[in-house]
Each structure stands twice: as C-alpha cells, then as structure tokens.
Motif scaffolding. Sequence first.
Motif, short mmCIF file in Angstrom:
data_model
loop_
_atom_site.label_atom_id
_atom_site.label_comp_id
_atom_site.label_asym_id
_atom_site.label_seq_id
_atom_site.Cartn_x
_atom_site.Cartn_y
_atom_site.Cartn_z
N LEU A 129 8.50 18.90 -7.26
CA LEU A 129 7.86 18.47 -6.01
C LEU A 129 7.19 19.66 -5.31
O LEU A 129 6.09 19.54 -4.76
CB LEU A 129 8.88 17.80 -5.10
N ALA A 130 7.83 20.81 -5.37
CA ALA A 130 7.24 22.01 -4.77
C ALA A 130 5.95 22.41 -5.49
O ALA A 130 5.04 22.98 -4.87
CB ALA A 130 8.24 23.16 -4.80
N ALA A 131 5.86 22.10 -6.78
CA ALA A 131 4.67 22.45 -7.57
C ALA A 131 3.53 21.46 -7.39
O ALA A 131 2.42 21.72 -7.86
CB ALA A 131 5.04 22.56 -9.04
N GLY A 132 3.80 20.32 -6.75
CA GLY A 132 2.73 19.36 -6.50
C GLY A 132 2.95 17.96 -6.98
O GLY A 132 2.07 17.11 -6.85
N VAL A 182 0.85 -1.19 0.00
CA VAL A 182 0.00 0.00 0.00
C VAL A 182 0.88 1.25 0.00
O VAL A 182 1.73 1.41 0.88
CB VAL A 182 -0.95 0.02 1.21
N HIS A 183 0.67 2.08 -1.00
CA HIS A 183 1.45 3.32 -1.13
C HIS A 183 0.51 4.51 -1.18
O HIS A 183 -0.50 4.49 -1.88
CB HIS A 183 2.30 3.29 -2.41
N SER A 184 0.86 5.56 -0.44
CA SER A 184 0.08 6.79 -0.44
C SER A 184 0.81 7.85 -1.25
O SER A 184 1.97 8.16 -0.99
CB SER A 184 -0.13 7.29 0.99
N PHE A 185 0.10 8.40 -2.24
CA PHE A 185 0.63 9.45 -3.08
C PHE A 185 -0.26 10.67 -2.88
O PHE A 185 -1.23 10.86 -3.62
CB PHE A 185 0.62 9.04 -4.55
N GLY A 186 0.01 11.46 -1.89
CA GLY A 186 -0.88 12.57 -1.58
C GLY A 186 -2.24 12.04 -1.18
O GLY A 186 -2.37 11.20 -0.29
N ALA A 187 -3.28 12.48 -1.89
CA ALA A 187 -4.65 12.05 -1.57
C ALA A 187 -4.97 10.68 -2.15
O ALA A 187 -5.99 10.07 -1.78
CB ALA A 187 -5.65 13.07 -2.10
N ILE A 201 -2.09 11.20 -9.29
CA ILE A 201 -0.66 11.07 -9.00
C ILE A 201 0.13 11.72 -10.14
O ILE A 201 -0.18 11.51 -11.31
CB ILE A 201 -0.26 9.59 -8.87
N ILE A 202 1.11 12.53 -9.79
CA ILE A 202 1.94 13.20 -10.79
C ILE A 202 3.40 12.86 -10.54
O ILE A 202 3.89 12.98 -9.40
CB ILE A 202 1.77 14.73 -10.74
N SER A 203 4.08 12.42 -11.59
CA SER A 203 5.53 12.22 -11.50
C SER A 203 6.23 13.15 -12.46
O SER A 203 5.71 13.49 -13.53
CB SER A 203 5.91 10.76 -11.80
N ALA A 204 7.41 13.59 -12.07
CA ALA A 204 8.28 14.36 -12.95
C ALA A 204 9.36 13.43 -13.47
O ALA A 204 10.09 12.80 -12.70
CB ALA A 204 8.92 15.52 -12.19
N ASP A 205 9.42 13.30 -14.77
CA ASP A 205 10.42 12.45 -15.42
C ASP A 205 11.69 13.28 -15.57
O ASP A 205 11.87 14.00 -16.55
CB ASP A 205 9.88 12.00 -16.77
N ALA A 265 14.13 14.46 1.24
CA ALA A 265 13.74 15.65 1.99
C ALA A 265 12.26 15.96 1.82
O ALA A 265 11.60 16.45 2.76
CB ALA A 265 14.58 16.84 1.56
N ALA A 266 11.71 15.67 0.64
CA ALA A 266 10.31 15.95 0.36
C ALA A 266 9.38 14.83 0.80
O ALA A 266 8.16 15.00 0.78
CB ALA A 266 10.12 16.22 -1.13
N GLY A 267 9.94 13.68 1.17
CA GLY A 267 9.11 12.53 1.50
C GLY A 267 8.35 12.00 0.30
O GLY A 267 7.26 11.45 0.42
N ALA A 268 8.94 12.16 -0.88
CA ALA A 268 8.29 11.77 -2.13
C ALA A 268 8.66 10.33 -2.50
O ALA A 268 9.47 9.68 -1.83
CB ALA A 268 8.69 12.72 -3.25
N HIS A 269 8.03 9.86 -3.58
CA HIS A 269 8.36 8.54 -4.11
C HIS A 269 9.42 8.68 -5.20
O HIS A 269 9.57 9.74 -5.82
CB HIS A 269 7.11 7.91 -4.73
N LEU A 270 10.13 7.57 -5.44
CA LEU A 270 11.16 7.53 -6.48
C LEU A 270 11.00 6.27 -7.31
O LEU A 270 10.87 5.17 -6.76
CB LEU A 270 12.55 7.53 -5.84
#
Length: 313
Positions: A126-129, A21-26, A111-115, A150-155
């Motif tokens: 990440l700062a943009a959402g 189970v992974h949480s990506f924001g909402a 869910i949004i990823s930046a490539d 630092a952002a607690g984001a996914h990779l």
Amino acid sequence: MQTPAVRTPTGMFVPDLRHPVHSFGARVLDFDRQVALMAVINRTPDSFYDAGATFALDAAIEASLTAVAEGADWIDIGGAPFAPGSPVSAREEAARIVPVIAAVRKVSDVIISADTFLPAVADAALAAGANVINDTTGLRNPGLAAVVAAAGAHLVITHSLAEPRTVYPRPTYDDVARDVTEFLLRKVDEAVALGISEDRILLDPGHDLNKNTLHSLEITRRFSEIASLGFPTLAAVSNKDFIGETLNRPKRERTEGSLAAAVICILGGARVVRMHDVAASRAAINLTEAVFGWRQPAYLRHNMGSINEPAAP
C-alpha cells in the motif's frame, strides 16, 4: 442479510449493490454499469498458470504495462501462491511485489492490488501505491484488516478453508453456495468491526480454493447468490482446474472455457473478473456490456445507410 435484486429480460442478474461507486485512487468504477477486468501478474517461480514466466522483475513490469495497454482496469500482483508448498517469508514476498507496484504506479493510474495475506507485505504494498489487498485466506489474519483500515484501502475477501500453503483434502459442503455465502457474510461483519468501511469491501467466492470441480461449477451456476449480498463480487475463474477437468484441457488450452465461465459469472452479477488473457477478456467484457446497454458499439455501419455497406474488416 441479502439485498434485493432483479433478473432482467436479457437474463442478467442485477444485484442491488450497497455502494455501487468505488474510488480507487484516480480511478472510479461504477459497478452498476461496468465490469472491471483484473489482470494477473505473478512474481513467483512456481505460479499456477505461467510457471514463473513473470518471476523476473523486468518481465513482471513489462507484463503489467502490456496488460494496461490491452485494456486491463486492474492489475493483481502476487508474490506467494495459495497452493500448498513452502512458506514465503514476508520479507521475500514484499521484495517480489513492491518493486513491481512502484514501477507500475509511477507511469499508470491503473488499479493495483497486492495478492497477499501477510500484514507486513500489505503495508509495504500500500505504501508503494497499491489500492487494494486481495486476501485469498478470507481475513484469517485480523492484522491484515488493521493495515487496510489504516490506509483507507480496499479489501477483497475470498472464501477458502485451508491455512495458507497447506493441503486440504476432499473438501465437503452441505450446500456449497449457501456455505460460501454465509462465510462471506461473517467475514464482512468482521472486517467492518475491524475498521474497514463497507464501501471498500469486495467479495470473491474462491473458485477452486478448497473446492472440487463440481463445487466450482455450482458456484458459477449460482453466482447470483453471492452477488446478492450487495458487494461488488469478483470471479477468479481464469484457467482454473475446474475448467480443465470439465473440458479435458491443459492449462494453456483453457482460454475459451475461461471466457465462458467469466461471462456466466457476469450474467450472475460478477463485477470484477480476474483473467490471464487480457485482450480476449476485454473483448468479451465489452460485448457483454454492450448487450446490457452499458456500452455503445465502437462504430455503427452495417445496415445504417441507404446502401448496405459491409462492416469494416
């Protein structure tokens, strides 16, 4: 060390995920019971597939929101191709993708990823959402991991061999599936050591990235070996050259092969598929999930009553 897994009577491979189970924001995804559909949005004038069709800001935003409406769980937004070519500066790359991320995030919890493989671009995205950084270079720049941690984001950690935007002629492997698996395991250890928790890591074997068609076909056939590492695994197969060379089809005629490759990878344990044709991919995923027993049919009518009513048109 690879985690145990089972192959069910349906023929599907079920990896024993360390953190299903992974949480990506909402948004929350349970990869034990669903496959996420990642749509591709390229803000580049020389993108592999659409040749700049979504380079304009309005076009990129519109394509992103259309993908959400057609059933995408995830939007992958890129501003610099992996393929060989002139480098794109961090400033230019951020200027391409950050406005799209901000606009989509304003109206959707998708869910949004930046490539990207540049730490400065990742930080701005990440700062943009954005929720995820999709790194096609396999964490070549450790500074990227620091930004994600630092952002607690996914990779997403992807297997590739070349420096970004450089030629890597005639790649060879002793055993491509084994070599990719060992590479990804090393990179997971590196990411964790740099502060990214295991429950925020996904893997991608990198179809066609420094691989020829035979390599990519073998990775597709042996996808379960990568999925058995215990992390949600992404299959980025859409319209790739290995499909074109196998079927002798140009880029615009690879949809059927792309869908077949995606389903084969799902049977091998893929839990995210990165696709261009969102509507067709959504249908393929939904049917596959229904076969697995993860999703109920949209309706039941055929042979369900005292009269054999035809299914709705």
